[in-house]
Write a protein that holds these residues in place. Structure first.
Motif, PDB file in Angstrom:
ATOM      1  N   SER A 547       0.856  -1.183   0.000  1.00  0.00           N
ATOM      2  CA  SER A 547       0.000   0.000   0.000  1.00  0.00           C
ATOM      3  C   SER A 547       0.893   1.233   0.000  1.00  0.00           C
ATOM      4  O   SER A 547       1.736   1.378   0.885  1.00  0.00           O
ATOM      5  CB  SER A 547      -0.911   0.003   1.231  1.00  0.00           C
ATOM      6  N   VAL A 548       0.717   2.090  -1.005  1.00  0.00           N
ATOM      7  CA  VAL A 548       1.469   3.348  -1.068  1.00  0.00           C
ATOM      8  C   VAL A 548       0.456   4.479  -1.162  1.00  0.00           C
ATOM      9  O   VAL A 548      -0.263   4.600  -2.151  1.00  0.00           O
ATOM     10  CB  VAL A 548       2.416   3.382  -2.287  1.00  0.00           C
ATOM     11  N   GLU A 549       0.378   5.278  -0.134  1.00  0.00           N
ATOM     12  CA  GLU A 549      -0.601   6.372  -0.077  1.00  0.00           C
ATOM     13  C   GLU A 549       0.026   7.592   0.584  1.00  0.00           C
ATOM     14  O   GLU A 549       0.882   7.461   1.453  1.00  0.00           O
ATOM     15  CB  GLU A 549      -1.838   5.972   0.749  1.00  0.00           C
ATOM     16  N   ARG A 550      -0.429   8.755   0.174  1.00  0.00           N
ATOM     17  CA  ARG A 550      -0.100   9.966   0.916  1.00  0.00           C
ATOM     18  C   ARG A 550      -1.017  10.042   2.123  1.00  0.00           C
ATOM     19  O   ARG A 550      -2.173   9.617   2.070  1.00  0.00           O
ATOM     20  CB  ARG A 550      -0.284  11.192   0.018  1.00  0.00           C
ATOM     21  N   LEU A 551      -0.494  10.550   3.243  1.00  0.00           N
ATOM     22  CA  LEU A 551      -1.311  10.670   4.449  1.00  0.00           C
ATOM     23  C   LEU A 551      -2.454  11.647   4.200  1.00  0.00           C
ATOM     24  O   LEU A 551      -2.243  12.840   4.034  1.00  0.00           O
ATOM     25  CB  LEU A 551      -0.466  11.154   5.630  1.00  0.00           C
ATOM     26  N   ASP A 552      -3.656  11.108   4.142  1.00  0.00           N
ATOM     27  CA  ASP A 552      -4.832  11.940   3.930  1.00  0.00           C
ATOM     28  C   ASP A 552      -6.054  11.096   4.264  1.00  0.00           C
ATOM     29  O   ASP A 552      -6.079   9.885   4.001  1.00  0.00           O
ATOM     30  CB  ASP A 552      -4.907  12.417   2.474  1.00  0.00           C
ATOM     31  N   TYR A 553      -7.070  11.740   4.845  1.00  0.00           N
ATOM     32  CA  TYR A 553      -8.283  11.008   5.214  1.00  0.00           C
ATOM     33  C   TYR A 553      -9.023  10.483   3.994  1.00  0.00           C
ATOM     34  O   TYR A 553      -9.859   9.592   4.100  1.00  0.00           O
ATOM     35  CB  TYR A 553      -9.209  11.898   6.050  1.00  0.00           C
ATOM     36  N   THR A 554      -8.720  11.028   2.795  1.00  0.00           N
ATOM     37  CA  THR A 554      -9.381  10.543   1.582  1.00  0.00           C
ATOM     38  C   THR A 554      -8.807   9.220   1.097  1.00  0.00           C
ATOM     39  O   THR A 554      -9.415   8.559   0.247  1.00  0.00           O
ATOM     40  CB  THR A 554      -9.250  11.570   0.446  1.00  0.00           C
ATOM     41  N   GLU A 590       1.103  20.593  10.654  1.00  0.00           N
ATOM     42  CA  GLU A 590       0.418  21.700  11.329  1.00  0.00           C
ATOM     43  C   GLU A 590      -1.095  21.608  11.189  1.00  0.00           C
ATOM     44  O   GLU A 590      -1.825  22.326  11.863  1.00  0.00           O
ATOM     45  CB  GLU A 590       0.922  23.044  10.782  1.00  0.00           C
ATOM     46  N   ILE A 591      -1.584  20.733  10.311  1.00  0.00           N
ATOM     47  CA  ILE A 591      -3.021  20.561  10.154  1.00  0.00           C
ATOM     48  C   ILE A 591      -3.492  19.473  11.115  1.00  0.00           C
ATOM     49  O   ILE A 591      -3.058  18.322  11.046  1.00  0.00           O
ATOM     50  CB  ILE A 591      -3.370  20.184   8.699  1.00  0.00           C
ATOM     51  N   LYS A 592      -4.387  19.825  12.037  1.00  0.00           N
ATOM     52  CA  LYS A 592      -4.778  18.940  13.134  1.00  0.00           C
ATOM     53  C   LYS A 592      -5.346  17.620  12.651  1.00  0.00           C
ATOM     54  O   LYS A 592      -5.056  16.564  13.214  1.00  0.00           O
ATOM     55  CB  LYS A 592      -5.795  19.641  14.040  1.00  0.00           C
ATOM     56  N   VAL A 593      -6.141  17.661  11.579  1.00  0.00           N
ATOM     57  CA  VAL A 593      -6.787  16.435  11.123  1.00  0.00           C
ATOM     58  C   VAL A 593      -5.749  15.398  10.721  1.00  0.00           C
ATOM     59  O   VAL A 593      -5.942  14.192  10.902  1.00  0.00           O
ATOM     60  CB  VAL A 593      -7.758  16.732   9.960  1.00  0.00           C
ATOM     61  N   TYR A 594      -4.587  15.848  10.207  1.00  0.00           N
ATOM     62  CA  TYR A 594      -3.531  14.919   9.832  1.00  0.00           C
ATOM     63  C   TYR A 594      -2.808  14.390  11.064  1.00  0.00           C
ATOM     64  O   TYR A 594      -2.396  13.221  11.095  1.00  0.00           O
ATOM     65  CB  TYR A 594      -2.546  15.591   8.876  1.00  0.00           C
ATOM     66  N   ARG A 595      -2.641  15.221  12.080  1.00  0.00           N
ATOM     67  CA  ARG A 595      -2.022  14.750  13.315  1.00  0.00           C
ATOM     68  C   ARG A 595      -2.869  13.661  13.955  1.00  0.00           C
ATOM     69  O   ARG A 595      -2.354  12.636  14.412  1.00  0.00           O
ATOM     70  CB  ARG A 595      -1.846  15.919  14.299  1.00  0.00           C
ATOM     71  N   ASP A 596      -4.180  13.871  13.966  1.00  0.00           N
ATOM     72  CA  ASP A 596      -5.077  12.865  14.548  1.00  0.00           C
ATOM     73  C   ASP A 596      -5.062  11.577  13.733  1.00  0.00           C
ATOM     74  O   ASP A 596      -5.079  10.473  14.287  1.00  0.00           O
ATOM     75  CB  ASP A 596      -6.509  13.417  14.616  1.00  0.00           C
ATOM     76  N   ILE A 598      -2.637  10.308  11.773  1.00  0.00           N
ATOM     77  CA  ILE A 598      -1.404   9.532  11.918  1.00  0.00           C
ATOM     78  C   ILE A 598      -1.383   8.794  13.257  1.00  0.00           C
ATOM     79  O   ILE A 598      -0.908   7.658  13.357  1.00  0.00           O
ATOM     80  CB  ILE A 598      -0.157  10.430  11.745  1.00  0.00           C
ATOM     81  N   ALA A 599      -1.956   9.414  14.284  1.00  0.00           N
ATOM     82  CA  ALA A 599      -2.021   8.737  15.590  1.00  0.00           C
ATOM     83  C   ALA A 599      -2.920   7.506  15.508  1.00  0.00           C
ATOM     84  O   ALA A 599      -2.593   6.439  16.059  1.00  0.00           O
ATOM     85  CB  ALA A 599      -2.534   9.709  16.649  1.00  0.00           C
ATOM     86  N   ASP A 600      -4.043   7.617  14.804  1.00  0.00           N
ATOM     87  CA  ASP A 600      -4.959   6.476  14.659  1.00  0.00           C
ATOM     88  C   ASP A 600      -4.319   5.355  13.845  1.00  0.00           C
ATOM     89  O   ASP A 600      -4.488   4.166  14.153  1.00  0.00           O
ATOM     90  CB  ASP A 600      -6.256   6.928  13.982  1.00  0.00           C
ATOM     91  N   ILE A 601      -3.587   5.714  12.795  1.00  0.00           N
ATOM     92  CA  ILE A 601      -2.934   4.704  11.962  1.00  0.00           C
ATOM     93  C   ILE A 601      -1.860   3.971  12.759  1.00  0.00           C
ATOM     94  O   ILE A 601      -1.770   2.727  12.729  1.00  0.00           O
ATOM     95  CB  ILE A 601      -2.330   5.357  10.700  1.00  0.00           C
ATOM     96  N   GLU A 602      -1.044   4.721  13.468  1.00  0.00           N
ATOM     97  CA  GLU A 602       0.020   4.092  14.265  1.00  0.00           C
ATOM     98  C   GLU A 602      -0.568   3.180  15.343  1.00  0.00           C
ATOM     99  O   GLU A 602      -0.024   2.103  15.633  1.00  0.00           O
ATOM    100  CB  GLU A 602       0.898   5.174  14.888  1.00  0.00           C
ATOM    101  N   GLN A 603      -1.688   3.577  15.923  1.00  0.00           N
ATOM    102  CA  GLN A 603      -2.345   2.736  16.925  1.00  0.00           C
ATOM    103  C   GLN A 603      -2.847   1.436  16.293  1.00  0.00           C
ATOM    104  O   GLN A 603      -2.709   0.354  16.873  1.00  0.00           O
ATOM    105  CB  GLN A 603      -3.503   3.506  17.556  1.00  0.00           C
ATOM    106  N   ALA A 604      -3.429   1.521  15.085  1.00  0.00           N
ATOM    107  CA  ALA A 604      -3.935   0.327  14.405  1.00  0.00           C
ATOM    108  C   ALA A 604      -2.797  -0.606  14.021  1.00  0.00           C
ATOM    109  O   ALA A 604      -2.914  -1.841  14.172  1.00  0.00           O
ATOM    110  CB  ALA A 604      -4.727   0.734  13.162  1.00  0.00           C
ATOM    111  N   VAL A 605      -1.681  -0.058  13.537  1.00  0.00           N
ATOM    112  CA  VAL A 605      -0.525  -0.892  13.199  1.00  0.00           C
ATOM    113  C   VAL A 605      -0.014  -1.615  14.440  1.00  0.00           C
ATOM    114  O   VAL A 605       0.259  -2.823  14.409  1.00  0.00           O
ATOM    115  CB  VAL A 605       0.591  -0.033  12.564  1.00  0.00           C
TER     116      VAL A 605
END
Length: 757
Positions: A547-554, A590-596, A598-605
């Motif tokens: 899986s190769v993706e840019r960090l984005d909720y989309t 600096e965009i909060k939605v991205y900080r949140d 990445i934290a969720d992704i790291e927790q799932a991993v």
């Protein structure tokens, strides 16, 4: 002066040259107050307000005088409507009284305090006049076809006279303009007026003896300009010395308008140093290649003016050896401008909306003003650089308003626009507060391109809610694109529409890959080194899902991890057999939605690895970093399954990069692709999946893992044929050809219009 003008045949009529002259004159002259006086209902006038080339009126008198609204807010002018409303018997009463007259047909148009029919002159009988008298209405018959019931004493002239008094202006400062008998009430001698060229014979006859009404030679706007000079408006020097001149043509036959410079700028010790892009995408070299044959051109892009570059250099060469006649015209922006226009507004307002996450969008009027100001600067640069009749190619949504500002200054240009992101359906796009302005701007283009037919039709649906138009041409989407086999599929698409002002061509042009660049990456030392590293990390026996993706909720990374966890639950035989490799390219922290996120992704991993890891096997290898293409191709080559599952994506070039790598390496990997990507409609042979359905993600991934080699080989061969044929060069050439296309049946009028401009 006050210009009170009818629309159809008058303010919207005349040659393109005279329309442009009059509109620019009004926009440039603070002393002209514009009033639309029309038989149309307000709803039918609103599309005109979306056209950026048409000046915004201060007031609008609609329904042959029965409606008056503020031209900016569209709110009723209640002081003028109260008396009209009291005299109106109501639509139902009139329609019921007229029901027995079967030879006339009701007009199916938006109306208020007015009822209209189509009928021949002999159908206007004494009996109908008696009905009008009994209801307390006036009858107005015009153009030998239109019959109007209006409140007693209501007409264009009477309402205009009351509006002039309301505005606090003098009657001698008014110029009225019309072309049919329903304009007679404002051309009866009370005001200075003009019957524009080609006016209705009955109107000319009725006004023939009035010294205050000019019978102009020129139709439409040309007649209004004649009247301005005839009556001495705008002072002794007249119309010829007023207004904003169109920008003088430059020397560039092809102008690229792109937010990104064709090179990188590095600021060191107060000096700006240029260097090639460290990680150029395939589009930049392709766009530059159109100047390799010596074509005179300009590249418009922004550069930060932070005060350290003195003086700021507006024009630079790009590469004199490769592109001898190409210059870069830099738009000077402050850091605050860039932060608002690009990093904040474009990404926080438009990006989520475009990808159907409209509830995340933040729309701020002050940011929109900065956005428009930046777009205006881009347009001014393009107008300065473009030669007469040149092609200007504008790129992506952060430059949406450039066509509007550019067309106003340079009506002679061919303007093309390519939308690099997804374009959503009307119910999503319509949440944008400035949708009318944006659509009006895009409709100034000669050609607008999107990745796939579905996005074209989404745009057409959005236009349908803003302006009336005719579909001039449609075409089948097959065989190139999937029709009903995926969420992004479509059977037919619109390729040409015609509005009142112009014809716009539309097209599906999915961006391709630079195959030669992929070959070079595969042959590089960096790729060979990365291949050895992956061999050490993953071994040769274990299968890899990539899986190769840019960090984005989309991009659906979190949903994919949930599905992978379920895959391991449902298929324990995969334990110690497969590894999911996730490469997540960082976004702005600096965009909060991205900080949140990445934290969720790291927790799932961490959760998945904690549950299933065994000695020597880590279920998820997670990289929160980007890789240069020379290293990324080694991951592509090693992957047995490419799992690309965005919730929404305009295209997805990663899928094509995987296919190209597998094809060039003679491998037979499996591509599992979200059906909500643009690429899904183009890449026949991919396994399509619904990223909103966790179980479907699981099943399609498992199907790919157990797919027989002969099926995998057949699918990859089909995919590689598509990706290698429809490459980035073909994309650019097809787009340029579409942008320069002229319908031969209209070739002469177009040429005439360009010559006039």
């Amino acid at each position: 002066m006050i210009l009170a003008t009818d629309l159809d045949g008058t303010f919207l009529g005349g040659s393109a040259e005279n329309r442009s002259r009059l509109y620019q004159l009004i926009n440039a002259h603070p002393g002209i107050r514009l009033v639309f006086v029309t038989g149309r209902g307000l709803e039918a006038v609103m599309p005109l307000l979306s056209d950026p080339s048409i000046p915004e009126p201060e007031f609008i008198i609609c329904d042959v005088g029965a409606t008056v609204v503020d031209g900016s807010t569209l709110q009723p002018v209640s002081e003028l409507l109260e008396e009209i409303e009291e005299l109106w018997p109501g639509e139902i009463a009139i329609v019921e009284a007229m029901a027995r007259f079967e030879t006339i047909k009701r007009q199916e148009v938006p109306q208020a305090r007015r009822c209209s029919w189509y009928c021949d002159p002999d159908a206007v009988t004494d009996e109908i006049r008696k009905v009008a008298d009994e209801l307390g209405c006036d009858l107005l018959y015009s153009a030998g076809y239109y019959l109007d019931f209006l409140p007693k004493g209501t007409n264009k002239g009477a309402t205009l006279a009351r509006l002039i008094d309301y505005m606090g202006e003098h009657i001698d400062d008014v110029l009225t303009a019309g072309d049919t008998l329903n304009d007679l009430s404002m051309l009866d001698g009370r005001f200075k007026g003009v019957c524009v060229g080609d006016s209705e014979g009955g109107l000319l006859e009725a006004t023939n003896k009035s010294a205050r009404v000019l019978h102009a030679e020129e139709p439409g706007c040309g007649g209004i300009l004649e009247a301005m000079s005839h009556f001495g408006f705008l002072g002794p020097r007249g119309v010829a010395h007023e207004g904003q001149d169109s920008a003088k043509p430059g020397t560039s036959d092809l102008v690229m308008v792109y937010h990104r410079l064709p090179y990188e700028e590095v600021r060191e010790r107060g000096k700006v140093r240029r260097q090639p892009h460290s990680s150029p995408n395939g589009i930049l070299p392709t766009l530059l290649s159109f100047f390799a044959d010596g074509t005179r051109g300009a590249w418009i892009a922004w550069s930060i003016d932070d005060g350290t570059e003195e003086p700021f250099v507006t024009h630079t060469s790009v590469d004199n050896a490769a592109y001898p006649n190409l210059i870069c015209s830099r738009v000077a922006l402050s850091k605050d401008d860039v932060d608002i226009f690009y990093k904040r507004f474009s990404k926080e307002a438009f990006w989520p909306m475009l990808h159907t996450f409209w509830e995340r969008a933040e729309f701020r009027e002050e940011h929109w003003e900065v956005f428009c100001d930046v777009n205006r600067k881009f347009a001014e640069k393009a107008a300065e650089e473009a030669a007469h009749g040149a092609l200007v190619w504008i790129h992506d949504y952060n430059l949406w308003m450039v066509p509007a500002y550019l067309r106003e200054r340079r009506p002679d240009l061919r303007i093309a626009f390519f939308h690099h992101t997804h374009f959503p359906s009307a119910d999503i796009f319509n949440v944008v507060p400035w949708r009318r302005e944006i659509v009006g701007s895009l409709l100034q283009c000669d050609y607008v391109g999107f990745h796939i037919p579905r996005q074209v039709e989404n745009f057409v649906d959005v236009v349908r809610g803003v302006v009336p138009f005719k579909v001039q041409e449609r075409q089948n989407c097959a065989p190139r694109f999937l029709t009903y086999g995926c969420a992004a599929g479509l059977g037919e698409m619109t390729v040409e529409i015609e509005t009142d002002q112009r014809t716009i061509r539309l097209g599906a042009n999915p961006v391709g890959l630079d195959i030669e660049r992929m070959k070079q990456a595969l042959a590089s030392r960096a790729a060979q080194k990365q291949t050895r590293l992956l061999q050490d990390e993953l071994g040769s026996e274990r299968r890899v899902i990539l899986s190769v993706e840019r960090l984005d909720y989309t991009k659906g990374v979190l949903q994919k991890l949930v599905a992978y966890e379920r895959l391991l639950e449902q298929h324990p035989e995969l334990h110690n057999d497969v590894t999911l490799v996730i490469i997540c390219v960082p976004a702005a922290r600096e965009i909060k939605v991205y900080r949140d996120l990445i934290a969720d992704i790291e927790q799932a991993v961490g959760r998945i690895n904690g549950r299933f890891a065994q000695v020597g096997w880590t279920p998820v290898n997670y990289y929160y970093r980007g890789f240069p293409l020379q290293q990324l191709v080694s991951f592509y080559e090693r992957a047995d399954v490419m799992w690309i599952t965005p919730l929404r994506d305009g295209l997805n070039l990663v899928a094509k990069e995987y296919v190209a790598t597998q094809g060039l390496s003679h491998c037979m990997g499996r591509l599992v692709l979200s059906e909500f990507t643009g690429a899904a409609a183009e890449l026949h042979g991919a396994l399509l999946t619904n990223p909103h359905d966790t179980q479907d993600l699981v099943e399609r991934c498992y199907q790919a893992l157990i797919m027989p080699p002969n099926e995998a080989s057949t699918r990859m061969r089909e995919l590689f044929d598509i990706v290698s044929y429809y490459d980035i060069r073909r994309w650019g050439e097809e787009f340029i050809a579409n942008a320069r296309y002229v319908d031969q049946s209209r070739a002469e009028p177009v040429a005439d219009a360009l010559e006039l401009a």
